[in-house]
Design an enzyme around this catalytic site. Structure first.
Site, PDB file in Angstrom:
ATOM      1  CG  ASP A   1      -1.878  -1.228   1.182  1.00  0.00           C
ATOM      2  OD1 ASP A   1      -2.543  -1.221   0.121  1.00  0.00           O
ATOM      3  OD2 ASP A   1      -1.825  -1.905   2.094  1.00  0.00           O
TER       4      ASP A   1
ATOM      5  CG  HIS B   1      -1.474  -2.365  -7.916  1.00  0.00           C
ATOM      6  ND1 HIS B   1      -0.822  -2.836  -8.695  1.00  0.00           N
ATOM      7  CD2 HIS B   1      -1.267  -2.985  -6.605  1.00  0.00           C
ATOM      8  CE1 HIS B   1       0.414  -3.474  -8.186  1.00  0.00           C
ATOM      9  NE2 HIS B   1       0.158  -3.705  -6.685  1.00  0.00           N
ATOM     10  CB  THR B   2      -5.630   3.075  -5.712  1.00  0.00           C
ATOM     11  OG1 THR B   2      -6.488   1.733  -5.225  1.00  0.00           O
ATOM     12  CG2 THR B   2      -6.786   3.714  -5.855  1.00  0.00           C
TER      13      THR B   2
END
EC number: 6.3.4.4
Length: 452
Positions: free
Chosen positions: A20, A48-49
């Protein structure tokens, strides 16, 4: 994509902490300088952002270069494939106008997550904080090879040869482990396979041929080095190899093409699930609180309803400060929504990771989150730089800066307090800081040609 006449190269990007760290946003910023973005480990347990002006794009298996239409995408043999999740992701992207046809290639050597793996993970994985996506059992069966006289693992190449036989055997394996109706899961997997199949290649040198033709590859690591199945603290690790060196095994490319290793960290450490987090705010109390919240399905909405983060900061204790930082910096799992355990930046841990895994340069995300400390009693940013006697942590304190002075564009200078901290950090890490995150949006990433 531009046609190059010379041999290409590969760079590897990995997280340096406990996951993260914002690896996807760094990949998104770097992608235009590469021809291929490739995954080499993990599966649907990766979250995954990428935050854009149009909304938030959440990816689990597709590489993070999707927003760059001229960039190809590759999923290497070191990844495990959750057919239903991957098909759903492909269709989600298509619904947003992102067509992966001709762009995405998947190695046919990728193992397939079976219904038995989901069932096993959801039954046994909770105690170590897995995502329940069957990743660990899939890797385990790949290593075991046989169970009860039958093959225990299947790769995409097996589905390519005889999908009916493979799905029938998957059903038998699942029926041995659980009484749940498996037929529905198998049918969903059959349908998902029809979506995924056109992207699968049986060419073992597909990526190598691109590099021999001049392509520039960026390997995108999932999870992070502290969660590596061997180098991490067992059993609180992921089930794959997360280290930069594994990119060339799981990514199907000879290591002779390696150019550099990029590390991504963030200014506040966090971790989902159980396991060591030496600088955790609130220590054992925080770990127990987050574990209970994960089991009970409580997360962002629950904490927003229960707590005022500014009131928590005023209390001054580490546990309350940790909750406040989590709320104000949105530290909740991308893939799970679970509250992340929050800790102070651990410089000693970063120094060791950089040295041990050969990191050449660093990106530091969530620098904006440090503004939280301007609301604490001493208005200082605490940074852990090691331990004096093996127990007591040695903490350095830097002057905090107010949220109002965080730059909103590249023309605005950094707060002098942040600039001082970054210069010190680059010096003690012995590696250049190539960029920092000042907010969640794509435009809130500042890249440096020289040191800040």
């Amino acid at each position: 994509m531009d046609t190059a006449t010379k041999t290409g190269y590969a760079d590897v990007l990995v997280g340096l902490q406990y996951g993260d760290e914002g690896k996807a946003r760094v990949v998104d910023h770097l992608a235009a300088g590469y021809d291929v973005i490739a995954r080499f480990n993990g599966g649907a347990n990766a979250g995954h952002t990428i935050a854009t002006s149009e909304g938030i794009l959440r990816l689990r298996q597709v590489p993070s270069g999707v927003l760059h239409p001229r960039v190809s995408l590759y999923i290497g043999s070191g990844c495990v494939i959750g057919l239903r999740q991957l098909a759903s992701e492909i269709e989600m992207l298509a619904g947003q106008g992102i067509d992966l046809a001709g762009r995405l290639t998947i190695s046919d050597r990728c193992p397939v997550v079976q219904p038995a793996h989901f069932l096993s993970d959801r039954r046994d994985g909770g105690r170590i904080g897995t995502t329940g996506n069957g990743i660990g059992p899939c890797y385990a069966d790949l290593a075991a090879r046989m169970r009860g006289g039958e093959r225990s693992a299947f790769q995409l190449c097996d589905l390519m040869r005889d999908e009916s036989r493979v799905f029938e055997q998957m059903m038998r394996l699942a029926a041995q482990r659980d009484d749940e109706d498996i037929a529905v899961l198998i049918q969903e997997m059959r349908q998902a396979w029809q979506v995924v199949r056109p992207f699968v290649t049986d060419n073992p040198v597909a990526l190598l041929e691109r590099v021999e033709g001049g392509a520039r590859v960026l390997f995108e690591g999932a999870q992070s080095v502290m969660l590596d199945v061997v180098q991490g603290a067992q059993p609180w690790v992921t089930s794959s190899h997360t280290l930069p060196s594994y990119a060339y095994v799981g990514g199907d490319l000879p290591c002779r093409y390696h150019r550099k290793t990029i590390g991504v960290a963030k200014a506040m450490v966090s971790r989902v699930g159980s396991g060591p987090l030496p600088t955790e705010l609130g220590a054992e109390r925080s770990e127990a609180y987050c574990a209970d919240a994960g089991r009970e399905g409580r997360g962002r909405a629950d904490e927003a309803a229960r707590f005022d983060p500014r009131a928590l900061l005023a209390q001054g204790d580490a546990f309350s400060t940790g909750i406040a930082i989590r709320m104000l910096s949105n530290e909740y799992g991308t893939g799970t929504g679970r509250p992340r355990r929050v800790g102070l930046l651990d410089v000693a841990q970063l120094q060791l990771a950089i040295r041990q895994f050969g990191v050449d340069e660093v990106y530091l995300n969530k620098c904006d989150s440090l503004a939280v400390f301007a609301q604490t009693r001493d208005r200082c940013i605490p940074v852990v730089v090691g331990s004096r006697d093996g127990n007591a942590m040695h903490v350095m304190r830097f002057p905090a800066f107010d949220e109002s002075v965080i730059p909103r564009d590249d023309a605005t200078p950094l707060p002098p307090q942040l600039e001082t901290l970054l210069e010190w950090l680059a010096d003690v890490l012995g590696r250049p800081l190539r960029g920092i995150g000042l907010g969640p949006q794509r435009a809130q990433m500042r890249l440096f040609k020289t040191q800040p």
